[in-house]
Design a protein around this motif. Structure first.
Motif, mmCIF file in Angstrom:
data_model
loop_
_atom_site.group_PDB
_atom_site.id
_atom_site.type_symbol
_atom_site.label_atom_id
_atom_site.label_comp_id
_atom_site.label_asym_id
_atom_site.label_seq_id
_atom_site.Cartn_x
_atom_site.Cartn_y
_atom_site.Cartn_z
ATOM 1 N N ALA A 166 0.863 -1.375 -0.152
ATOM 2 C CA ALA A 166 0.138 0.097 -0.168
ATOM 3 C C ALA A 166 0.953 1.211 -0.052
ATOM 4 C CB ALA A 166 -0.953 0.005 1.173
ATOM 5 N N LEU A 167 1.805 1.208 0.754
ATOM 6 C CA LEU A 167 3.024 2.450 0.841
ATOM 7 C C LEU A 167 3.455 2.857 -0.460
ATOM 8 C CD1 LEU A 167 4.735 2.039 4.335
ATOM 9 C CD2 LEU A 167 2.924 3.544 3.513
ATOM 10 N N GLU A 200 -1.868 7.846 5.950
ATOM 11 C CA GLU A 200 -2.998 7.325 6.722
ATOM 12 C C GLU A 200 -3.803 6.465 5.886
ATOM 13 O OE1 GLU A 200 -3.355 7.428 9.905
ATOM 14 O OE2 GLU A 200 -5.214 6.468 10.040
ATOM 15 N N SER A 201 -4.448 7.070 4.836
ATOM 16 C CA SER A 201 -5.444 6.552 3.985
ATOM 17 C C SER A 201 -4.871 5.200 3.305
ATOM 18 C CB SER A 201 -5.923 7.300 2.470
ATOM 19 O OG SER A 201 -6.005 8.700 2.975
ATOM 20 N N GLY A 222 -5.492 -2.207 5.826
ATOM 21 C CA GLY A 222 -6.122 -3.043 7.296
ATOM 22 C C GLY A 222 -5.548 -2.426 8.546
ATOM 23 N N VAL A 223 -4.888 -1.622 8.533
ATOM 24 C CA VAL A 223 -4.402 -0.708 9.934
ATOM 25 C C VAL A 223 -5.530 -0.080 10.450
ATOM 26 C CG1 VAL A 223 -2.586 0.722 10.831
ATOM 27 C CG2 VAL A 223 -2.005 -0.834 8.992
ATOM 28 N N GLU A 224 -5.685 -0.193 11.839
ATOM 29 C CA GLU A 224 -6.442 0.506 12.605
ATOM 30 C C GLU A 224 -6.283 2.229 12.443
ATOM 31 O OE1 GLU A 224 -8.655 0.927 17.019
ATOM 32 O OE2 GLU A 224 -7.378 -0.855 16.371
ATOM 33 N N ALA A 225 -7.305 2.959 12.153
ATOM 34 C CA ALA A 225 -7.161 4.388 11.960
ATOM 35 C C ALA A 225 -6.341 5.080 13.161
ATOM 36 C CB ALA A 225 -8.419 5.005 11.619
#
Ligand code: 2AM
Length: 182
Positions: free
Chosen positions: A57-58, A103-104, A110-113
Motif C-alpha cells: 500500500a505504501l 494514513e489512507s 487493514g491498519v486501524e485508523a
C-alpha cells in the motif's frame, strides 16, 4: 509480528546539528544520530499478512517532493512531567498532505485508523527524573534553534525491535514519492 513505523529520514548535516543540542540535562538519554528520524505514522504491531499489505500500500502513495525545516524545541507531554525532548518543524502543508495519504493507504491495508493528532517532531532525548528547572533551561538555550531546509523525496517503512537498552530500527522498504524507483 512486526512493530512498524513510517518515517522521513534526515540528512546527515541536519542530524549533526541535532546532535549538538545534546548535553547538560540530568536524566536525559540522548538519541544516537542513527536513531533520529521524523515519524510520519507509528503503526505498531501487525501480523505477516497485514505487513505484506502495508508494504504494497505504501508503494501507491504519491506526493510532490517538498521541503522541511527543523525549528524550535519542546517536550512531551506538554503539561506534567516531561518524558521526551524534541525538535519541532516549520509548518508544512506538504508534510500534512503526505501524512494524510499515508494514513489512507494504511487504513486500506487493514491498519486501524489513528485517533491521535499528528504532532510532527524529531525525538532528541528520553528523560527520567529530570528536574523541571533543567528542562526549562534546555528550552531557553535552544528556543531559537533552526536548521536549513531539506528536500523530502522518499518515505521509509521501518521495523523496530525492542532491545534491552534501546530499540533497533531496520529499514524494511523505501518509496520514492514520485513513484519512480528508489
Ligand atoms: P518518536 O517518533 O516520537 O520518536 C518507533 O518506536 C518510532 O515510532 C519512534 O520514533 C517513536 O517515537 C514513534 N512512535 C510514535 N508513537 C509511538 C507509540 N505509541 N509507541 C511507540 N513508538 C511510537
Amino acid at each position: 509480528m512486526y512493530r512498524l513505523f513510517v518515517s522521513i529520514e534526515l540528512p546527515a548535516d541536519v542530524k549533526d546539528m541535532l546532535s549538538r543540542l545534546s548535553g547538560d540535562v540530568p536524566g536525559a538519554r540522548w538519541l544516537e544520530s542513527d536513531e533520529m528520524h521524523l515519524t510520519v505514522r507509528f503503526i505498531g504491531e501487525v501480523d505477516g499478512l497485514v505487513y505484506e499489505d502495508v508494504l504494497a500500500a505504501l508503494g501507491d502513495v504519491r506526493a510532490a517532493p517538498f521541503e522541511l525545516a527543523l525549528r524550535g524545541v519542546g517536550h512531551f507531554p506538554p503539561r506534567g512531567e516531561p518524558r521526551i525532548l524534541w525538535a519541532g518543524l516549520e509548518r508544512s502543508d506538504g508534510l500534512r498532505l503526505l501524512h494524510d495519504r499515508v494514513e489512507s493507504a494504511l487504513v486500506r491495508a487493514g491498519v486501524e485508523a489513528e485517533r491521535r493528532k499528528f504532532s510532527p517532531h524529531v525525538t532528541l532525548a528520553r528523560l527520567k527524573g529530570t528536574p523541571s528547572r533543567a528542562v526549562g533551561s534546555f528550552l531557553a538555550r535552544n528556543g531559537l534553534f533552526r536548521a536549513d531546509p531539506f528536500a523530502v523525496r522518499e518515505l521509509h517503512l521501518f521495523s523496530s525491535s525492542l532491545g534491552a537498552k534501546r530499540a533497533v530500527h531496520r529499514c524494511e522498504a523505501s518509496y520514492a514519492l514520485d513513484g519512480g524507483g528508489p
